[in-house]
Scaffold this active site. Sequence first.
Site, short mmCIF file in Angstrom:
data_model
loop_
_atom_site.label_atom_id
_atom_site.label_comp_id
_atom_site.label_asym_id
_atom_site.label_seq_id
_atom_site.Cartn_x
_atom_site.Cartn_y
_atom_site.Cartn_z
N ARG A 1 -9.26 0.07 3.06
CA ARG A 1 -8.41 1.33 2.98
C ARG A 1 -6.92 0.62 2.25
O ARG A 1 -6.17 1.01 1.61
CB ARG A 1 -8.08 2.21 4.10
CG ARG A 1 -9.20 3.20 3.71
CD ARG A 1 -9.29 4.46 4.95
NE ARG A 1 -8.06 4.60 4.07
CZ ARG A 1 -6.39 5.22 5.00
NH1 ARG A 1 -7.71 5.86 5.89
NH2 ARG A 1 -5.55 5.47 4.82
N LYS B 1 1.14 -0.95 -0.08
CA LYS B 1 -0.28 -0.19 0.35
C LYS B 1 1.04 1.48 -0.30
O LYS B 1 0.87 2.22 -0.61
CB LYS B 1 -0.97 0.04 1.34
CG LYS B 1 -1.73 1.19 1.37
CD LYS B 1 -2.31 1.27 2.40
CE LYS B 1 -3.00 2.84 3.54
NZ LYS B 1 -1.63 3.09 3.77
N ARG C 1 -0.39 14.75 12.79
CA ARG C 1 0.40 14.19 11.31
C ARG C 1 0.64 15.56 10.44
O ARG C 1 -0.03 16.07 9.59
CB ARG C 1 -1.21 13.24 10.52
CG ARG C 1 -1.75 12.08 11.58
CD ARG C 1 -2.07 10.84 10.63
NE ARG C 1 -0.87 10.38 9.84
CZ ARG C 1 -1.25 9.11 9.12
NH1 ARG C 1 -2.88 9.18 9.53
NH2 ARG C 1 -0.69 8.30 8.32
N ASP D 1 3.55 0.55 12.37
CA ASP D 1 1.84 0.08 11.75
C ASP D 1 2.12 -1.79 11.96
O ASP D 1 0.44 -1.96 11.23
CB ASP D 1 2.47 0.07 10.35
CG ASP D 1 1.96 1.08 10.30
OD1 ASP D 1 1.67 2.39 10.80
OD2 ASP D 1 2.68 2.02 8.26
N CYS E 1 -6.27 8.14 9.07
CA CYS E 1 -6.67 7.44 10.04
C CYS E 1 -5.91 8.75 10.82
O CYS E 1 -5.16 9.22 10.69
CB CYS E 1 -5.88 6.79 10.47
SG CYS E 1 -6.36 5.14 9.08
C1 UD1 Z 1 3.80 6.55 6.41
C2 UD1 Z 1 3.43 5.19 6.09
C3 UD1 Z 1 2.86 5.07 8.00
C4 UD1 Z 1 3.12 5.05 8.72
C5 UD1 Z 1 4.31 6.33 9.13
C6 UD1 Z 1 6.08 5.67 9.74
C7 UD1 Z 1 2.39 5.86 4.34
C8 UD1 Z 1 1.24 6.22 3.07
N1 UD1 Z 1 2.11 6.00 5.56
O1 UD1 Z 1 3.21 7.64 6.75
O2 UD1 Z 1 1.79 3.66 7.80
O3 UD1 Z 1 3.01 4.08 9.92
O4 UD1 Z 1 5.32 6.40 7.37
O5 UD1 Z 1 5.96 4.41 9.18
O6 UD1 Z 1 3.35 5.70 3.54
N2 UD1 Z 1 6.23 14.65 11.35
C9 UD1 Z 1 6.28 15.34 11.52
N3 UD1 Z 1 6.16 16.75 9.73
C10 UD1 Z 1 6.28 16.06 8.60
C11 UD1 Z 1 6.41 14.77 8.53
C12 UD1 Z 1 6.22 13.80 9.40
O7 UD1 Z 1 6.54 15.90 12.13
O8 UD1 Z 1 6.01 16.96 8.13
C13 UD1 Z 1 5.89 13.56 11.82
C14 UD1 Z 1 4.79 12.48 12.86
O9 UD1 Z 1 4.27 13.02 12.79
C15 UD1 Z 1 5.48 11.27 13.06
C16 UD1 Z 1 7.37 10.91 12.39
O10 UD1 Z 1 7.21 12.23 12.17
O11 UD1 Z 1 5.53 11.43 14.55
C17 UD1 Z 1 6.78 9.95 10.92
O12 UD1 Z 1 5.80 10.51 9.99
P1 UD1 Z 1 6.17 9.86 8.62
O13 UD1 Z 1 7.00 8.84 8.87
O14 UD1 Z 1 5.64 10.94 7.73
O15 UD1 Z 1 4.49 8.89 8.41
P2 UD1 Z 1 4.07 9.59 6.90
O16 UD1 Z 1 4.50 9.49 5.83
O17 UD1 Z 1 3.28 10.34 7.53
#
Ligand code: UD1
Length: 417
Positions: free
Chosen positions: A397, A22, A121, A304, A116
Amino acid sequence: MSKIKIEGGHKLTGTVNISGAKNSAVALIPAAILCDEETSIINVPNISDVDSLEEILKYLKADVKREEDHVTINCQNMTNKCIPHELSSKLRASYYFMGALLGKFHEVDMHFPGGCSIGKRPIDLHLKGFRELGATVYEKDDHIIIKAKELTGNKIYLDIPSVGATINIMLAAVKAKGTTIIENAAQEPEIVNVAMYLNNMGAQITGAGSNLIKITGVSTLTKAIHEVIPDRIEAGTYLIIASLLGENLKINKVIPNHLESLVSKLKEAGVNMEIGNDYIRVNKVNEYKAINIKTLVYPGFPTDLQQPMIPFLTQCHGISKVEETIWENRFQNIMDTIKMGANIEVENNKVAYVKGKTPLKGENVSATDLRGGASMLICGLIAEGITVIDNINFILRGYDNIVNKLKEVGANIELID
Ligand code: UD1
């Protein structure tokens, strides 16, 4: 809305084939926007997040054909217009349209992504990356406009190794002028899968899979056919199920290396596994001992799989400690797990202590989010009696054909209205 009904306690035998990832597919599909010719992606999972991305592409007048697990995309005649809330809010990964449209048109207008509610996020790191490539970001009401006269390579340090920010910056930088370096980049296998897709189209990306990625901008990207890697989270979910109910149950079409952190934890608890080149088999269920888990960025234990591990830990003897370090709100499944008979205490929404072994009994429960839903489903499979799960749209999803995959190996599970 449909529900899932499960009669628990049935042993599972046979083979489960794992679908494409996914979290790769949801990035590869927007990445196709950057291709200047028709491009194909294969092994795409049949999940509703992919339906939502297809809808956005079609709204932007891209030509999309989807046949079974094969998607062909041609974005040569697409129009760049504001992506409305009802499309962008269906999934978190709609944020990849930011990097892809910015890379192609130097301008994006879209409403905020959804997904979710497992924590705050934020997308500040994505936006910081776009700014450092020369873009200006405006937030207006509930939408976001990102514009650049020209995108120019830069050195970008990520405060947190974010998966989304790493991929989004790659998408925006791939056609920028000059060289971009992402420092403290995330290292997840899905990032490598996206970088290889872009490289197959003619991009120049090195270092994906390490914490330093170098992207040298190119002016065009050409036709490519690319395969989505196996879903390590789906595979991990079935491996947990196999550890609880498997009698010669083979989890097939996986990359065992991508599951290293889960496999080592399951082994520590006492799970016997046979690990092949592209499969993992559990021949029989044992008695297990409690283990501790701390979620970390890859190659650490994936957040996850934290929720799907909870039902496993209820069946281990002793007290297991689970620390969630990535998301603020990832214990939403615990209340319903306790309702089914588990003994769990949560501290500050950060640490859970699971005391086992406790039998679980069937109940009416709810999927609070995608992986929380998977967790309830595993509870239902091991519980005595009937479990009915509502809000299953969350589960659909991210898990391709989950009801049939489980039915085929002997689960008593069905979709009901
Ligand atoms: C991706 C995965 C999700 C998984 C997560 C962590 C996808 C579509 N989703 O989500 O399933 O749970 O990685 O392995 O690939 N953060 C910030 N600022 C930002 C971005 C992130 O502070 O601009 C923080 C978030 O709050 C979180 C951490 O960084 O605590 C990790 O987030 P991130 O790796 O970005 O997760 P996603 O890419 O959204």
